[in-house]
Design an enzyme around this catalytic site. Structure first.
Site, PDB file in Angstrom:
ATOM      1  N   SER A  75      39.832  36.344 -96.630  1.00  0.00           N
ATOM      2  CA  SER A  75      38.840  36.586 -95.815  1.00  0.00           C
ATOM      3  C   SER A  75      37.376  36.796 -96.116  1.00  0.00           C
ATOM      4  CB  SER A  75      39.097  37.889 -94.966  1.00  0.00           C
ATOM      5  OG  SER A  75      40.400  37.598 -93.932  1.00  0.00           O
ATOM      6  N   LYS A 214      32.226  42.584 -97.670  1.00  0.00           N
ATOM      7  CA  LYS A 214      33.185  41.807 -96.763  1.00  0.00           C
ATOM      8  C   LYS A 214      34.379  41.933 -97.831  1.00  0.00           C
ATOM      9  CE  LYS A 214      35.544  40.012 -93.669  1.00  0.00           C
ATOM     10  NZ  LYS A 214      36.548  40.686 -94.328  1.00  0.00           N
ATOM     11  N   GLY A 216      38.670  40.749 -98.506  1.00  0.00           N
ATOM     12  CA  GLY A 216      39.614  39.603 -98.272  1.00  0.00           C
ATOM     13  C   GLY A 216      40.953  40.335 -99.125  1.00  0.00           C
TER      14      GLY A 216
END
Length: 272
Positions: A75, A214, A216
């Site tokens: 992600s 971010k 993942g």
């Protein structure tokens, strides 16, 4: 002219990633700090941490090998996917365009609802971004992945799977390079798209430092996480430090350990 990005690439080639070639440049500053690897060991796993202290042109890594090992981005690819969605008009407004829930109940409850781009990236909603990728399409997706020089640029394996189970690979050094270009707003897309994506990234505060990031988690969408990522940058006063971390998810607690270890490593290098 030597730009920061050129320096980053040369430093990687010259010191941390000898397999990519060699460069003998007098201004290179890069360090392997073995003590950073201890943070992963203490958490009961293995991983790697890479940081780029932008004002010092200094790259710091926990190791030589894994810092240059390419993995599926999971992600963390939502960052370029968001940029492409905005740039192509697949998403016009990250707060107004609605992606309707498809009615399929998934194990991650936060995915089982309607989302905007902002809310989808906040909970890392894989189904929303798979729909975005399908709307972007193979041709446009390849165009922008090439323009971004993102990882190995291989989007084979399905337009809605290539970053999850397909052919795309990126290493931590490349993650740092890409995130740094977004941070500086120099990617080959509009200023608006880059401003909006920077704005929708998750934010956490540590003292007087701000971390934009971010996550993942490879295999999260099927309930079998195996690899965790965390990429982003720190803003502390006028100092900026871009970083990428990945680790093996051997136990459920290692999902949360990503941020803990990242903050420990950032503290160790005096970035927060």
């Amino acid at each position: 002219m030597i730009t920061r990005r050129h320096a980053l690439g040369l430093l990687a080639a010259a010191s941390l990633l000898p397999s990519r070639g060699s460069a003998n440049v007098s201004y290179q500053r890069s360090e392997i700090r073995d003590g950073l690897a201890r943070r992963f060991f203490d958490a009961g796993t293995v991983g790697t941490f890479v940081a780029y202290k932008t004002d010092d042109y200094l790259i710091i890594a926990s190791d030589k090998e894994r810092s240059g090992a390419a993995q599926l981005p999971a992600s963390t690819f939502k960052i370029p996917n968001s940029l492409i969605a905005l740039e192509t008009g697949v998403v016009a407004d990250p707060d107004k365009d609605i992606f309707k829930w498809d009615g399929v109940t998934r194990s991650i409850e936060a995915w089982n609802k309607d989302h905007t781009l902002r809310s989808a990236i906040a909970v890392s909603a894989v189904p929303v971004y798979q729909e975005i990728a399908r709307r972007i399409g193979q041709e446009r997706m390849q165009k922008y992945v090439d323009l971004f020089e993102y990882g190995n640029r291989d989007i084979g394996g399905g337009i809605d799977q290539f970053w999850l189970t397909g052919n795309l690979r990126i290493d931590p050094m490349q993650q740092v390079d890409f995130v740094d270009r977004l941070r500086r707003g120099v990617l080959p897309v509009s200023k608006r798209s880059q401003d909006l994506v920077r704005d929708i990234l998750s934010v956490t505060k540590v003292g007087d430092a701000t971390i934009r990031f971010k996550t993942g988690l490879l295999g999260a969408e099927v309930g079998r996480p195996s690899l965790g990522w965390l990429v982003g940058w720190v803003e502390k006063g006028s100092d900026r430090t871009v970083f990428a971390l990945n680790l093996d998810v051997r136990e459920p607690r290692h999902t949360e350990a990503r941020m803990t270890i990242a903050q420990q490593c950032l503290t160790d290098i005096v970035a927060i």
